[in-house]
Design an enzyme around this catalytic site. Structure first.
Site, PDB file in Angstrom:
ATOM      1  CE  LYS A  48      -2.041  -1.144   3.931  1.00 60.89           C
ATOM      2  NZ  LYS A  48      -1.510  -2.472   4.249  1.00 60.89           N
ATOM      3  NE  ARG A  99      -4.130  -1.635   9.632  1.00 61.45           N
ATOM      4  CZ  ARG A  99      -3.126  -0.964   9.067  1.00 61.45           C
ATOM      5  NH1 ARG A  99      -3.286   0.278   8.687  1.00 61.45           N
ATOM      6  NH2 ARG A  99      -1.971  -1.551   8.877  1.00 61.45           N
ATOM      7  NE  ARG A 104       7.710  -2.870   5.758  1.00 61.40           N
ATOM      8  CZ  ARG A 104       6.417  -2.576   5.806  1.00 61.40           C
ATOM      9  NH1 ARG A 104       5.803  -2.113   4.723  1.00 61.40           N
ATOM     10  NH2 ARG A 104       5.712  -2.785   6.903  1.00 61.40           N
ATOM     11  NE  ARG A 160       6.566  -0.484  10.015  1.00 63.64           N
ATOM     12  CZ  ARG A 160       5.429  -0.375   9.320  1.00 63.64           C
ATOM     13  NH1 ARG A 160       5.418   0.264   8.163  1.00 63.64           N
ATOM     14  NH2 ARG A 160       4.308  -0.910   9.767  1.00 63.64           N
ATOM     15  NE  ARG A 197       2.272  -4.847  11.095  1.00 66.14           N
ATOM     16  CZ  ARG A 197       3.207  -4.580  10.171  1.00 66.14           C
ATOM     17  NH1 ARG A 197       4.415  -5.111  10.296  1.00 66.14           N
ATOM     18  NH2 ARG A 197       2.941  -3.827   9.158  1.00 66.14           N
TER      19      ARG A 197
HETATM   20  P1  AMP Z   1       0.889   0.449   8.726  1.00 66.30           P
HETATM   21  O1  AMP Z   1       2.026   1.388   8.572  1.00 66.30           O
HETATM   22  O2  AMP Z   1      -0.301   0.832   7.895  1.00 66.30           O
HETATM   23  O3  AMP Z   1       1.294  -0.987   8.563  1.00 66.30           O
HETATM   24  O4  AMP Z   1       0.393   0.601  10.253  1.00 66.30           O
HETATM   25  C1  AMP Z   1       1.242   0.301  11.320  1.00 66.30           C
HETATM   26  C2  AMP Z   1       0.446   0.121  12.587  1.00 66.30           C
HETATM   27  O5  AMP Z   1      -0.256   1.337  12.901  1.00 66.30           O
HETATM   28  C3  AMP Z   1      -0.633  -0.936  12.548  1.00 66.30           C
HETATM   29  O6  AMP Z   1      -0.122  -2.241  12.794  1.00 66.30           O
HETATM   30  C4  AMP Z   1      -1.554  -0.465  13.672  1.00 66.30           C
HETATM   31  O7  AMP Z   1      -0.993  -0.737  14.947  1.00 66.30           O
HETATM   32  C5  AMP Z   1      -1.514   1.038  13.493  1.00 66.30           C
HETATM   33  N1  AMP Z   1      -2.573   1.496  12.566  1.00 66.30           N
HETATM   34  C6  AMP Z   1      -2.403   2.115  11.361  1.00 66.30           C
HETATM   35  N2  AMP Z   1      -3.584   2.385  10.802  1.00 66.30           N
HETATM   36  C7  AMP Z   1      -4.531   1.920  11.642  1.00 66.30           C
HETATM   37  C8  AMP Z   1      -5.950   1.885  11.616  1.00 66.30           C
HETATM   38  N3  AMP Z   1      -6.656   2.381  10.580  1.00 66.30           N
HETATM   39  N4  AMP Z   1      -6.596   1.320  12.675  1.00 66.30           N
HETATM   40  C9  AMP Z   1      -5.917   0.834  13.724  1.00 66.30           C
HETATM   41  N5  AMP Z   1      -4.586   0.818  13.811  1.00 66.30           N
HETATM   42  C10 AMP Z   1      -3.891   1.366  12.787  1.00 66.30           C
END
Ligand code: AMP
Length: 211
Positions: free
Chosen positions: A13, A87, A126, A159, A170
């Site tokens: 994404k 999400r 990554r 990360r 996750r």
């Molecule tokens: P990402 O960078 O999109 O993989 O997001 C990293 C982390 O941020 C996720 O594993 C969640 O802990 C948190 N996060 C990001 N977006 C959301 C969302 N829409 N709802 C809940 N947690 C989120």
């Protein structure tokens, strides 16, 4: 057209959003990036989110929704990509209200489909620049100088939430909370599946054909 880009962790994404920003002038709204910026700036929101993120769990809906609402109020007509939001189904319902209140519309919810084995391999390798967020992969796209960002010269690291045990949490959170959104968007007539496997450019071409 405004779009939602969704898929499992590692689906690409962020990579595809960055291309859409660069080539189509869209605005990327990545809730993960916004949280990471708050953590870096040591804000209260950042410290609330960090515990959940480090554990690979979703940040509670109330926190995420409030944060997105602030961004949507302030868009100034630019087409946007929601990357990593919604999400959960309650987030999607809250989004509908926020869009209505701000006179905004989503054209499509594009789902990047990637098999689990590919997702795991992508996340395990990554690496991310701690300063500018540029992404690398130890095998497929390593930085020219190990551990140093090609773009800004800062440290490139894994990360915390890409570590193996957290990745599994996750993926489980994704399967439980985010997968049901496929049905949700299908019922709204917005759902489109795009294969997220292959070269970045191929995937970009598939995605942009829907815009
Ligand atoms: P990402 O960078 O999109 O993989 O997001 C990293 C982390 O941020 C996720 O594993 C969640 O802990 C948190 N996060 C990001 N977006 C959301 C969302 N829409 N709802 C809940 N947690 C989120």
């Amino acid at each position: 057209m405004n779009i939602i880009l969704f898929g499992a962790p590692g689906a690409g994404k962020g990579t595809q959003s960055a291309l859409l920003v660069e080539r189509k002038g869209m605005r990327q709204i990545s809730t993960g990036d916004i949280f990471r910026a708050h953590i870096k700036q040591e804000t209260r929101l950042g410290s609330e989110a960090k515990t959940f993120m480090d554990a690979g769990q979703l940040v509670p809906d109330s926190i995420v929704v409030g944060m997105v609402e602030d961004v949507l109020k302030d868009l100034g007509g630019q087409n946007f990509i929601l990357d990593g939001f919604p999400r959960t189904v309650p987030q999607a319902e809250a989004l509908e209200m926020m869009l209505l209140n701000n006179g905004l519309k989503i054209g499509k919810a594009l789902f990047l489909e990637v098999p689990m084995a590919v997702l795991i391999a992508r996340l395990a390798g990554r690496r991310v620049c701690t300063n500018c967020g540029a992404t690398y992969h130890v095998l497929v796209k390593p930085p020219a100088s190990p551990g140093v960002c090609d773009l800004c010269g800062s440290a490139v690291e894994q990360r915390q939430d890409d570590k193996e045990d957290v990745v599994l949490t996750r993926q489980t959170a994704y399967a439980t909370s985010t997968e049901p959104l496929k049905e949700y968007f299908a019922q709204k007539g917005q759902f489109v599946t795009v294969s997220g496997v292959g070269e970045t450019e191929e995937i970009y071409n598939r995605l942009s054909a829907h815009l």
